[in-house]
Design an enzyme around this catalytic site. Structure first.
Site, PDB file in Angstrom:
ATOM      1  N   GLY A   1     -25.316   4.174  13.163  1.00 43.62           N
ATOM      2  CA  GLY A   1     -25.134   5.557  14.015  1.00 43.62           C
ATOM      3  C   GLY A   1     -24.540   4.635  14.752  1.00 43.62           C
ATOM      4  O   GLY A   1     -23.770   3.758  14.835  1.00 43.62           O
ATOM      5  N   SER A   2     -25.092   5.054  16.179  1.00 42.49           N
ATOM      6  CA  SER A   2     -23.947   4.818  17.392  1.00 42.49           C
ATOM      7  C   SER A   2     -23.990   3.357  17.650  1.00 42.49           C
ATOM      8  O   SER A   2     -22.596   2.712  18.503  1.00 42.49           O
ATOM      9  CB  SER A   2     -24.019   5.618  18.628  1.00 42.49           C
ATOM     10  OG  SER A   2     -23.389   6.936  18.045  1.00 42.49           O
ATOM     11  N   SER A   3     -25.179   2.855  17.057  1.00 39.68           N
ATOM     12  CA  SER A   3     -24.992   1.178  17.699  1.00 39.68           C
ATOM     13  C   SER A   3     -24.264   0.520  17.389  1.00 39.68           C
ATOM     14  O   SER A   3     -23.470  -0.667  17.591  1.00 39.68           O
ATOM     15  CB  SER A   3     -26.764   0.931  16.882  1.00 39.68           C
ATOM     16  OG  SER A   3     -26.566   1.127  15.357  1.00 39.68           O
TER      17      SER A   3
END
Length: 478
Positions: free
Chosen positions: A220-222
């Site tokens: 995801g956004s990590s």
């Protein structure tokens, strides 16, 4: 006549020499292979006639594994005072089921083998006490990681960024190493460990799986910290360029949805985790650049770690991605898969001026008298990005915690950097929650990666508080 005698003598000499060479091979070369064959019962009895060395935490006092004498053909049984909190890392040593974790990785040292000074002794097999393994695991940090994760499927990894020392590694569900290694029997003479191991094997939640090293998840956004690093370091993205995020955007014929963020540059986009911006930045960079930098950080590579079970984090090759998949990959989706260990190493590189160190569990190997036989010295694995790029990304991650989606990771009195991630695993399953944290950001001492599997919440809500507790434990904050 003399000629025939000489020929006969020569023949006997050749046969004698062949006999000597064959015996030498059998005794010196072949015998070692036979002796080390795991199917050889003599090897098993010999090894379990040795008191394996202790496995210790970094303080040198906390015993994580030790051998105790028992009655029977097997002279020693392994015990694990650290309990389930350390099982995934330490593993187990069992005559019936073999070895796992550090018990497997450092088997020779724990049996008292492998050192140069032992060569002569090993020839005569006189070892009765193995060497101790002093690990990098910090009991305070490990306890915090285990307690903060609780009984939620997922994992936590904590690393010292400038040395690569692994301070903590927790994974849930877990198992009881002592139950697997036990030689106790029930009233009918059945080995209790057989039932325990069978139950773990049949558990649908896979408690024997170390999710920190073997769990592969979309990040995801990590992953946006990698995207940002690639754009900055390659010079393909100007961090001051502004994008108007309207909440819906089309790339490669596919429409993506997001919250409306308005005008955002790279700093603002990372702070609020704008998918629109980072999908566009991935396309601007091109697949070749994004994949190149992801691989620099360690994806598609075997990590150089002293642990036997590590999955390879992966990103598709540039030639295999169209614009739509590239846009999805830029925000941590698509066919991208990371382990929590890999994300922690990515954060460690950002915290360490772009340098990724070799991750390790071994601190020292000592003999029974406490003499140091081997010590791990910090090693650079690769320079991933420039120090300037690392500094810029780190400053953006500070804004994530101070002003954006990662505020739940903040620690009063300290500057903390971080990045949230909320990943969609697909197939209608709930989201994975991620967080990558660095503390203190102005003098990094610890990097923490957290994943909570199918939590259904966001990284900021579910994973960031876990990271805060782990970072606080190292900093001594209550």
């Amino acid at each position: 006549m003399d000629s025939n005698i000489r020929k006969l003598v020569a023949l006997f000499m050749v046969l004698f020499l062949a006999l000597v060479l064959n015996l030498t091979y059998q005794q010196v070369v072949s015998s070692k292979a036979v002796a080390e064959n795991n199917s050889n019962p003599r090897k098993l009895m010999r090894e379990y006639g040795i008191q394996r060395g202790n496995i210790l935490a970094a303080d040198g006092q906390t015993v994580l594994a030790r051998s105790v004498p028992i009655e029977g053909a097997i002279k020693y049984q392994r015990e694990y005072p650290g309990g389930e909190a350390y099982s995934q890392v330490v593993g187990y040593d069992s005559p019936q089921f073999g070895r796992a974790g550090l018990e497997s990785q450092y088997n020779d040292a724990l049996l008292g083998k492998g050192q140069a000074q032992d060569l002569l002794r090993d020839l005569f097999e006189t070892s009765t006490r193995g060497y101790d393994l002093l690990t990098t695991l910090n009991p305070t940090v490990q306890e915090a990681a285990v307690n903060a994760l609780g009984e939620r499927r997922g994992a936590v990894v904590a690393i010292t960024p400038d040395t690569g020392a692994i301070l903590a590694m927790a994974s849930w569900p877990t198992y009881d190493s002592s139950a697997v290694a036990s030689q106790a029997k029930d009233a009918k003479g059945n080995l209790l460990a057989e039932a325990a191991k069978a139950a773990y094997d049949q558990d649908s939640y896979s408690p024997l799986l170390n999710r920190a090293t073997m769990g592969l998840y979309p990040p995801g956004s990590s992953f946006k910290v990698v995207n940002a690093s690639a754009g900055l370091d390659s010079g393909t993205v100007n961090p001051l360029d502004v994008l108007d995020c309207t909440g819906a955007y089309e790339i490669g014929g596919h429409t993506f949805g997001d919250r409306v963020h308005g005008s955002v540059d790279m700093l603002a986009a990372l702070t609020v985790s704008c998918n629109n911006y980072f999908s566009h930045s991935a396309v601007t960079e091109t697949a070749r650049v994004l994949v190149d930098y992801a691989q620099r950080f360690g994806l598609n590579s075997n990590l150089p770690i002293d642990y036997p079970a590590v999955a390879t984090s992966s990103i598709p090759q540039a030639s295999q991605m169209d614009q739509t998949e590239l846009a999805a990959t830029g925000i941590g989706q698509g066919r991208l898969l990371l382990t929590p260990l890999q994300l922690c190493m990515i954060g460690s590189a950002i915290a360490n001026d772009g340098r990724e160190m070799v991750p390790h569990f071994m601190k020292e190997v000592r003999d029974a008298q406490g003499n140091i036989l081997e010590r791990f010295n910090a090693k650079l694995w690769r320079q991933v990005i420039s120090a300037s790029t690392a500094g810029q990304v780190l400053n953006m991650m500070i804004s994530v915690v101070e002003n954006g989606t990662g505020q739940a990771a903040g620690i009063p009195g300290y500057v903390v950097a971080g990045k949230t991630g909320t990943a969609e695993p697909g197939n209608g399953k709930p989201n994975h929650a991620w967080f990558l944290g660095i503390a203190p950001a102005d003098n990094p001492q610890v990097v923490v990666a957290v994943v909570i599997e199918n939590s259904g919440g966001t990284g900021g809500e579910d994973a960031a508080p876990v990271a805060r507790k782990v970072m606080s434990a190292l900093l001594g904050v209550k």
